[in-house]
Design an enzyme around this catalytic site. Structure first.
Site, PDB file in Angstrom:
ATOM      1  N   GLY A  48       0.776  -1.239   0.000  1.00 13.28           N
ATOM      2  CA  GLY A  48       0.000   0.000   0.000  1.00 13.28           C
ATOM      3  C   GLY A  48       0.806   1.287   0.000  1.00 13.28           C
ATOM      4  O   GLY A  48       0.334   2.318  -0.465  1.00 13.28           O
ATOM      5  N   ASP A 107      -4.784   1.737  10.814  1.00 16.04           N
ATOM      6  CA  ASP A 107      -6.139   1.458  11.278  1.00 16.04           C
ATOM      7  C   ASP A 107      -6.076   1.140  12.771  1.00 16.04           C
ATOM      8  O   ASP A 107      -6.209   2.023  13.607  1.00 16.04           O
ATOM      9  CB  ASP A 107      -6.721   0.307  10.449  1.00 16.04           C
ATOM     10  CG  ASP A 107      -8.154  -0.032  10.822  1.00 16.04           C
ATOM     11  OD1 ASP A 107      -8.711   0.637  11.703  1.00 16.04           O
ATOM     12  OD2 ASP A 107      -8.716  -0.978  10.237  1.00 16.04           O
ATOM     13  N   VAL A 157     -11.600   3.045   2.918  1.00 18.63           N
ATOM     14  CA  VAL A 157     -11.249   3.906   1.794  1.00 18.63           C
ATOM     15  C   VAL A 157     -10.303   3.185   0.830  1.00 18.63           C
ATOM     16  O   VAL A 157      -9.584   2.265   1.231  1.00 18.63           O
ATOM     17  CB  VAL A 157     -10.592   5.217   2.278  1.00 18.63           C
ATOM     18  CG1 VAL A 157     -11.593   6.076   3.025  1.00 18.63           C
ATOM     19  CG2 VAL A 157      -9.365   4.946   3.146  1.00 18.63           C
ATOM     20  N   ASP A 163      -6.230  -0.600  -1.208  1.00 16.95           N
ATOM     21  CA  ASP A 163      -6.961  -1.535  -2.063  1.00 16.95           C
ATOM     22  C   ASP A 163      -8.228  -2.060  -1.422  1.00 16.95           C
ATOM     23  O   ASP A 163      -8.392  -2.066  -0.201  1.00 16.95           O
ATOM     24  CB  ASP A 163      -6.079  -2.732  -2.405  1.00 16.95           C
ATOM     25  CG  ASP A 163      -5.894  -3.670  -1.201  1.00 16.95           C
ATOM     26  OD1 ASP A 163      -5.364  -3.206  -0.175  1.00 16.95           O
ATOM     27  OD2 ASP A 163      -6.327  -4.837  -1.280  1.00 16.95           O
TER      28      ASP A 163
HETATM   29  P1  IMP Z   1      -3.696  -2.099  11.135  1.00 15.42           P
HETATM   30  O1  IMP Z   1      -3.230  -0.670  11.386  1.00 15.42           O
HETATM   31  O2  IMP Z   1      -2.764  -3.125  11.696  1.00 15.42           O
HETATM   32  O3  IMP Z   1      -5.119  -2.309  11.572  1.00 15.42           O
HETATM   33  O4  IMP Z   1      -3.714  -2.399   9.583  1.00 15.42           O
HETATM   34  C1  IMP Z   1      -3.381  -1.448   8.664  1.00 15.42           C
HETATM   35  C2  IMP Z   1      -3.460  -2.066   7.283  1.00 15.42           C
HETATM   36  O5  IMP Z   1      -4.796  -2.483   6.995  1.00 15.42           O
HETATM   37  C3  IMP Z   1      -3.110  -1.026   6.248  1.00 15.42           C
HETATM   38  O6  IMP Z   1      -1.733  -1.016   5.940  1.00 15.42           O
HETATM   39  C4  IMP Z   1      -3.971  -1.449   5.076  1.00 15.42           C
HETATM   40  O7  IMP Z   1      -3.298  -2.415   4.315  1.00 15.42           O
HETATM   41  C5  IMP Z   1      -5.189  -2.073   5.707  1.00 15.42           C
HETATM   42  N1  IMP Z   1      -6.296  -1.087   5.834  1.00 15.42           N
HETATM   43  C6  IMP Z   1      -6.777  -0.533   6.949  1.00 15.42           C
HETATM   44  N2  IMP Z   1      -7.786   0.317   6.687  1.00 15.42           N
HETATM   45  C7  IMP Z   1      -7.950   0.288   5.343  1.00 15.42           C
HETATM   46  C8  IMP Z   1      -8.851   0.973   4.434  1.00 15.42           C
HETATM   47  O8  IMP Z   1      -9.717   1.786   4.800  1.00 15.42           O
HETATM   48  N3  IMP Z   1      -8.706   0.681   3.109  1.00 15.42           N
HETATM   49  C9  IMP Z   1      -7.773  -0.202   2.650  1.00 15.42           C
HETATM   50  N4  IMP Z   1      -6.907  -0.852   3.452  1.00 15.42           N
HETATM   51  C10 IMP Z   1      -6.994  -0.599   4.800  1.00 15.42           C
HETATM   52 MG    MG Z   2      -0.348  -1.185   4.441  1.00 16.85          MG
END
Ligand code: IMP
Ligand code: MG
Length: 183
Positions: A48, A107, A157, A163
């Site tokens: 990403g 996230d 998003v 993605d």
């Molecule tokens: P977390 O912070 O460990 O929950 O995960 C973050 C990862 O989840 C990001 O690097 C993205 O790959 C994916 N992600 C989280 N929110 C979104 C979104 O709204 N759209 C697309 N991918 C997301």
């Molecule tokens: Mg990512």
């Protein structure tokens, strides 16, 4: 068949290409100032972060090295579990280096939290995080995030590297998908 006009699947644009580039430029100016006189190694989190890495690095007015990591969180498709596996490790020895981890969105922060503690164990001079977007759940993160483009509400998003089922990464804008895409 898929429409070639991928943008048509966006029901709402949160950030246009111009807004994103302006924001990335602001982040770059801060990074230029903060890392003046220091070496800088940017570490992009695949896949990403490719777009933000490309634009952020080119907006810097200084030398920079770039390396990449790919990690995968175990668990269901929509939520991070915090159990992380390295799919591709760095090619660079980061001991004594100033490392800036570049991500497109945080996230829960579970993935990045794990990554930061993993990188910290390699004895870098410093580790900081730059993310274009941050969702509210990330407030529970124990690791401070130094550079945040925008805080966004808790909705899914796509675009600019983000993605849905590996699609929409190539959109220039960031937005939310029409409900019909999910059905
Ligand atoms: P977390 O912070 O460990 O929950 O995960 C973050 C990862 O989840 C990001 O690097 C993205 O790959 C994916 N992600 C989280 N929110 C979104 C979104 O709204 N759209 C697309 N991918 C997301
Ligand atoms: Mg990512």
């Amino acid at each position: 068949m898929d429409s070639p006009q991928v943008e048509n699947d966006l029901v709402r644009v949160l950030f246009t290409e111009d807004q994103i580039l302006a924001k990335v430029g602001e982040m770059a100016a801060r990074i230029d100032a903060d890392y003046a006189g220091k070496d800088l190694l940017m570490v992009g989190v695949l896949r990403g972060a490719v777009m933000v890495m490309a634009d952020l690095s080119r907006a810097l007015d200084r030398h920079v090295e770039m390396d990449w990591m790919a990690v995968s969180s175990y668990g269901s498709g929509t939520k991070s579990s915090g159990v992380v596996r390295i799919l591709k490790d760095l090619d660079t020895d980061i001991s004594g280096r100033h490392v800036l981890v570049v991500d497109e969105i945080i996230d829960t922060g579970l993935t990045l939290g794990w990554l930061i503690s993993n990188l910290s164990s390699r004895k870098p001079a410093s580790v900081e995080i730059a993310t274009l977007l941050r969702k509210p759940d990330a407030a529970q993160m124990t690791v401070p995030v130094k550079y945040v483009g925008w805080e966004i509400p808790n909705e899914f998003v796509v675009g600019y590297g983000l993605d849905y089922k590996e699609r929409y990464r190539n959109l220039r804008a960031i937005g939310t998908l029409a409900p019909r895409v999910y059905s």
